[in-house]
Design a protein around this motif. Structure first.
Motif, PDB file in Angstrom:
ATOM      1  N   GLN A 146      -3.403  -0.644  12.906  1.00 24.42           N
ATOM      2  CA  GLN A 146      -3.152  -1.442  11.298  1.00 24.42           C
ATOM      3  C   GLN A 146      -4.226  -2.466  11.213  1.00 24.42           C
ATOM      4  O   GLN A 146      -4.693  -3.326  11.820  1.00 24.42           O
ATOM      5  CB  GLN A 146      -1.646  -1.867  11.401  1.00 24.42           C
ATOM      6  N   CYS A 147      -5.017  -1.990   9.895  1.00 24.76           N
ATOM      7  CA  CYS A 147      -5.933  -3.025   9.567  1.00 24.76           C
ATOM      8  C   CYS A 147      -5.906  -3.795   8.454  1.00 24.76           C
ATOM      9  O   CYS A 147      -5.233  -3.348   7.386  1.00 24.76           O
ATOM     10  CB  CYS A 147      -7.383  -2.034   9.328  1.00 24.76           C
ATOM     11  N   ALA A 148      -6.805  -4.847   8.345  1.00 28.12           N
ATOM     12  CA  ALA A 148      -6.718  -5.912   7.043  1.00 28.12           C
ATOM     13  C   ALA A 148      -7.905  -5.056   6.201  1.00 28.12           C
ATOM     14  O   ALA A 148      -8.780  -4.838   6.882  1.00 28.12           O
ATOM     15  CB  ALA A 148      -7.026  -7.190   7.421  1.00 28.12           C
ATOM     16  N   PRO A 149      -7.981  -5.272   4.912  1.00 29.52           N
ATOM     17  CA  PRO A 149      -6.812  -5.786   4.094  1.00 29.52           C
ATOM     18  C   PRO A 149      -5.659  -4.884   3.817  1.00 29.52           C
ATOM     19  O   PRO A 149      -5.757  -3.706   4.204  1.00 29.52           O
ATOM     20  CB  PRO A 149      -7.445  -6.144   2.659  1.00 29.52           C
ATOM     21  N   CYS A 236      -8.580   3.221  11.240  1.00 26.65           N
ATOM     22  CA  CYS A 236      -8.286   1.823  10.887  1.00 26.65           C
ATOM     23  C   CYS A 236      -7.402   1.999   9.695  1.00 26.65           C
ATOM     24  O   CYS A 236      -7.743   2.394   8.422  1.00 26.65           O
ATOM     25  CB  CYS A 236      -9.537   1.393  10.330  1.00 26.65           C
ATOM     26  N   ALA A 237      -6.039   1.905   9.886  1.00 27.33           N
ATOM     27  CA  ALA A 237      -4.823   2.230   8.982  1.00 27.33           C
ATOM     28  C   ALA A 237      -4.722   1.140   7.986  1.00 27.33           C
ATOM     29  O   ALA A 237      -4.474  -0.123   8.270  1.00 27.33           O
ATOM     30  CB  ALA A 237      -3.849   2.679   9.787  1.00 27.33           C
ATOM     31  N   HIS A 238      -4.685   1.774   6.618  1.00 30.43           N
ATOM     32  CA  HIS A 238      -4.210   0.665   5.437  1.00 30.43           C
ATOM     33  C   HIS A 238      -3.042   1.189   4.840  1.00 30.43           C
ATOM     34  O   HIS A 238      -2.700   0.302   3.839  1.00 30.43           O
ATOM     35  CB  HIS A 238      -5.351   0.514   4.443  1.00 30.43           C
ATOM     36  N   ASP A 239      -2.549   2.167   5.293  1.00 31.20           N
ATOM     37  CA  ASP A 239      -1.140   2.679   4.388  1.00 31.20           C
ATOM     38  C   ASP A 239      -0.175   2.399   5.128  1.00 31.20           C
ATOM     39  O   ASP A 239       0.085   2.216   6.624  1.00 31.20           O
ATOM     40  CB  ASP A 239      -1.638   4.221   4.025  1.00 31.20           C
ATOM     41  N   GLU A 240       1.050   2.899   4.537  1.00 27.09           N
ATOM     42  CA  GLU A 240       2.368   2.525   5.151  1.00 27.09           C
ATOM     43  C   GLU A 240       2.504   3.449   6.343  1.00 27.09           C
ATOM     44  O   GLU A 240       2.026   4.579   6.410  1.00 27.09           O
ATOM     45  CB  GLU A 240       3.313   2.930   4.090  1.00 27.09           C
ATOM     46  N   ARG A 241       3.227   2.767   7.462  1.00 25.69           N
ATOM     47  CA  ARG A 241       3.658   3.644   8.781  1.00 25.69           C
ATOM     48  C   ARG A 241       4.861   3.217   9.138  1.00 25.69           C
ATOM     49  O   ARG A 241       5.625   2.342   8.649  1.00 25.69           O
ATOM     50  CB  ARG A 241       2.508   2.845   9.644  1.00 25.69           C
ATOM     51  N   PRO A 242       5.679   4.044   9.920  1.00 25.29           N
ATOM     52  CA  PRO A 242       6.897   3.669  10.590  1.00 25.29           C
ATOM     53  C   PRO A 242       6.958   2.193  11.296  1.00 25.29           C
ATOM     54  O   PRO A 242       5.984   1.807  11.532  1.00 25.29           O
ATOM     55  CB  PRO A 242       7.020   4.737  11.717  1.00 25.29           C
ATOM     56  N   SER A 243       8.203   1.674  10.754  1.00 24.24           N
ATOM     57  CA  SER A 243       8.136   0.195  11.311  1.00 24.24           C
ATOM     58  C   SER A 243       8.300  -0.090  12.656  1.00 24.24           C
ATOM     59  O   SER A 243       8.718   1.023  13.608  1.00 24.24           O
ATOM     60  CB  SER A 243       9.386  -0.364  10.582  1.00 24.24           C
ATOM     61  N   GLY A 244       7.798  -1.444  12.932  1.00 23.65           N
ATOM     62  CA  GLY A 244       7.910  -1.537  14.601  1.00 23.65           C
ATOM     63  C   GLY A 244       7.141  -2.570  14.813  1.00 23.65           C
ATOM     64  O   GLY A 244       6.166  -2.908  13.937  1.00 23.65           O
ATOM     65  N   LYS A 245       7.268  -3.395  15.992  1.00 20.51           N
ATOM     66  CA  LYS A 245       6.363  -4.552  16.161  1.00 20.51           C
ATOM     67  C   LYS A 245       5.100  -4.300  16.782  1.00 20.51           C
ATOM     68  O   LYS A 245       4.391  -5.086  16.843  1.00 20.51           O
ATOM     69  CB  LYS A 245       7.218  -5.570  17.068  1.00 20.51           C
TER      70      LYS A 245
END
Length: 461
Positions: A146-149, A236-245
């Motif tokens: 998961q990437c910023a921004p 480099c992901a910027h979109d919603e994904r399944p939740s988790g730490k």
């Protein structure tokens, strides 16, 4: 109440004539001892680059984060079923394409596969390296973080800082015209909008409607302070994904996009791991292991080489023993669909005839203990009030004569339930789940087309 059996005992790679008793007496008052798999024990070639990193269960006490939101046993089985459906669907589609002599298409829909994954490793990404805790998956093609921004509502919370590509001196997005972008196949998602921007995009869709997508990129991957992989390709992901730490996913499949393939010149397409139980200390993921001609201590079986089986690691199962006795009447045709070795699936799935034969023999051996309904698994026991339980050993045999005894009871029972299920009719795709793999060193050597199972507790034979 079902009793969660944690006690483990030593197993060994077995040969014909060994281990005549076939049963183990398990004290139910004891917990499983800590798994001894802190380092890879496979034979290594001299002057060969190797690296080993710790691997832990993400719901266990040794995870990088403290968490009390462990999934229930029922939820774990639900996720397991979702992953199983995904794997068998993808594998069956490949087989159907082969029969129809059509081009194989790997679907981008992978169901709830990510939520079912249980093991994580911590790596560094970029220059300077940013710590990332990622899920390990032998059945995935594309690695991602998961990437910023990342705008509000687009990203899930995670323990580590988001990877910010603007702060890495070695980061670069892949252009749409690149070979890496073309290799994405079904995971490609066109290019970013804008006349001066032709960055390659990727997308992985999930059955619940969420998506992991963004820019397909390259940067330096840091495994240890001295071991790195340059120009590592990842999403480099910027979109919603399944939740988790967790921060992302590390793909160890067989396609060109996986870490194994990308680093093949450095680590020769070989890796091994030891998967600890939930409450155990860390296991390991080792890259660069490679078998010599001397493979003493490992039960070896051929690895399927058909491109139709990508990205999975497929072997051929040939028999099952319960309580030291081979199950009779099992024809090789029952296992014709092959068996996928999967790090993410919990419960092992067997073709119908094989599963029913195993269930019958196991229930007969466990007759002194009452069966209880579960709803997901059909062979579960109420062991309350028993100081000791006598559990039959279960041995699996693969092509080439490789035979392994599963750990008793930790590799056979979870919360009193037999961790096997029916995958469908004979000839359907079987899947070896991670519970059966615990306390083994599982070795994948693509350059020699072999999979090996080595002992962790037992001495090399």
């Amino acid at each position: 109440m079902l009793l969660f059996l944690f006690l483990g005992c030593c197993y060994s790679i077995v040969h014909a004539g060994d281990d005549e008793k076939g049963f183990v007496v398990v004290p139910t008052s004891s917990f499983q001892p800590e798994t001894v798999c802190s380092t890879a024990r496979v034979n290594l070639e001299q002057n060969h680059s190797t690296v080993s990193v710790p691997l832990v269960h993400r719901h266990g006490p040794w995870a990088p984060w403290q968490s009390t939101d462990w999934p229930s046993f029922r939820e774990m089985l639900r996720r397991n079923r979702a992953r199983s459906s995904t794997i068998t669907s993808r594998a069956s589609r490949g087989a159907a394409s082969a029969r129809d002599d059509k081009k194989v298409v790997i679907p981008s829909h992978i169901g709830d596969a990510v939520d079912s994954l249980e093991y994580v490793v911590t790596v560094g990404l970029g220059t300077p390296a940013v710590r990332q805790t990622v899920l390990l998956d032998t059945g995935s093609d594309v690695s991602w973080v998961q990437c910023a921004p990342c705008g509000a509502g687009e990203c899930s919370s995670q323990k580590d800082p988001l990877f910010d590509p603007s702060r890495s001196s070695t980061y670069r997005p892949m252009p749409c015209s690149s070979g890496a972008c073309r290799d994405l196949g079904a995971y490609g998602n066109g290019c970013t909008n804008g006349t001066d921007d032709d960055r390659c995009r990727f997308a992985i869709l999930y059955e619940d409607g969420t998506v992991t997508g963004g820019v397909y990129s390259s940067d330096k991957l840091t495994l240890t302070s001295v071991d790195t992989v340059g120009n590592f390709l990842f999403g480099c992901a910027h979109d919603e994904r399944p939740s988790g730490k967790y921060d992302g996913l590390l793909a160890l499949g067989r396609l060109p996009m996986s870490l194994v393939s990308q680093a093949s010149s450095q680590y020769r397409g070989a890796f091994s791991y030891c998967l600890p139980a939930v409450n155990s200390r860390s296991g390991f993921l080792a890259l660069g292991v490679r078998m010599r001609s001397d493979t003493t201590g490992f039960a070896l079986t051929p690895l399927g080489t058909s491109p139709l089986q990508a990205p999975f690691y497929v072997v051929t199962m040939t028999g099952i023993a319960v309580g030291g006795k081979q199950l009779v009447g099992l024809r090789l045709s029952a296992f014709a669909g092959g068996m996928i070795i999967d790090s993410g699936k919990v419960v092992t799935a067997l073709p119908s005839t094989a599963y029913r034969a195993l269930r019958t023999a196991f229930r007969k051996a466990m007759a002194p203990y009452p069966l209880v309904p579960n709803g997901h698994l059909d062979t579960c026991y109420n062991l309350t009030g028993h100081k000791n339980v006598t559990v039959p050993k279960v041995a699996l045999t693969f092509s080439g004569g490789a035979t392994i005894n599963l750990d008793v009871p930790n590799g056979i029972l979870v919360e009193g339930c037999l961790v096997f299920e029916d995958s469908g009719g004979d000839g359907s795709v079987a899947v070896l789940g991670n519970v059966n793999q615990r306390n083994f060193e599982v070795l994948y050597d693509t350059s020699h087309s072999k999979v090996g199972f080595g002992p962790i507790h037992a001495e090399m034979m």
